[in-house]
Design a protein around this motif. Sequence first.
Motif, PDB file in Angstrom:
ATOM      1  N   UNK A 184      41.634  54.824  44.558  1.00  0.00           N
ATOM      2  CA  UNK A 184      41.499  53.707  43.897  1.00  0.00           C
ATOM      3  C   UNK A 184      41.867  53.723  42.697  1.00  0.00           C
ATOM      4  N   UNK A 185      42.878  52.579  42.327  1.00  0.00           N
ATOM      5  CA  UNK A 185      43.219  52.625  41.021  1.00  0.00           C
ATOM      6  C   UNK A 185      42.783  51.348  40.168  1.00  0.00           C
ATOM      7  N   UNK A 186      42.922  50.106  40.749  1.00  0.00           N
ATOM      8  CA  UNK A 186      42.664  48.940  40.151  1.00  0.00           C
ATOM      9  C   UNK A 186      42.415  47.725  41.260  1.00  0.00           C
ATOM     10  N   UNK A 187      41.897  46.899  40.975  1.00  0.00           N
ATOM     11  CA  UNK A 187      41.644  45.565  41.524  1.00  0.00           C
ATOM     12  C   UNK A 187      41.512  44.359  40.972  1.00  0.00           C
ATOM     13  N   UNK A 234      38.466  41.936  36.803  1.00  0.00           N
ATOM     14  CA  UNK A 234      39.382  43.158  37.178  1.00  0.00           C
ATOM     15  C   UNK A 234      38.485  44.445  36.906  1.00  0.00           C
ATOM     16  N   UNK A 235      38.848  45.615  37.781  1.00  0.00           N
ATOM     17  CA  UNK A 235      37.974  46.548  37.992  1.00  0.00           C
ATOM     18  C   UNK A 235      38.880  47.832  37.891  1.00  0.00           C
ATOM     19  N   UNK A 292      46.282  44.086  49.965  1.00  0.00           N
ATOM     20  CA  UNK A 292      45.548  42.454  49.903  1.00  0.00           C
ATOM     21  C   UNK A 292      43.973  42.666  50.613  1.00  0.00           C
ATOM     22  N   UNK A 293      43.208  42.290  49.928  1.00  0.00           N
ATOM     23  CA  UNK A 293      41.765  42.096  50.528  1.00  0.00           C
ATOM     24  C   UNK A 293      41.434  41.055  51.494  1.00  0.00           C
ATOM     25  N   UNK A 313      37.294  41.567  44.333  1.00  0.00           N
ATOM     26  CA  UNK A 313      37.702  42.788  43.975  1.00  0.00           C
ATOM     27  C   UNK A 313      37.072  44.025  44.388  1.00  0.00           C
ATOM     28  N   UNK A 314      37.698  44.972  45.353  1.00  0.00           N
ATOM     29  CA  UNK A 314      36.874  45.858  45.875  1.00  0.00           C
ATOM     30  C   UNK A 314      37.673  47.338  45.434  1.00  0.00           C
TER      31      UNK A 314
END
Length: 124
Positions: free
Chosen positions: A47-50, A58-59, A98-99, A104-105
């Motif tokens: 994971x980088x960002x979402x 944003x995470x 795309x979730x 955001x996951x």
Amino acid sequence: QVQLVESGGGLVQPGGSLRLSCAASGRTFSSYGMGWFRLAPGKEREFVTAINWNGGIAIYADSVKGRFTISRDNAKNTVYLQMNSLKPEDTAVYYCAQGGSGYASRLERGYDYWGQGTQVTVSS
């Protein structure tokens, strides 16, 4: 048919910047969270960002916090990844996803669709 098309990858020197784009089509873009993941040689995809559906949340992975910024333009059905202060360890294939919801996951299982990936190489 959902399609995610990444662009903007390339070769950059350490300390440099790149901006990745991911153009989405096939369903209502503004309803879904979007994420970026990366796969480096010899490693598992990480994971980088979402970002959530409206861009309000944003995470980030700790390894990119303060250097990378995710954003989205729902009018253009596009999500962006601005990468600054790049390091050799950022070298990887970067995937847009795309979730299945508007959240955001950090988890791969939170995403229904994936792009084909774009190569980012950080080297002098």
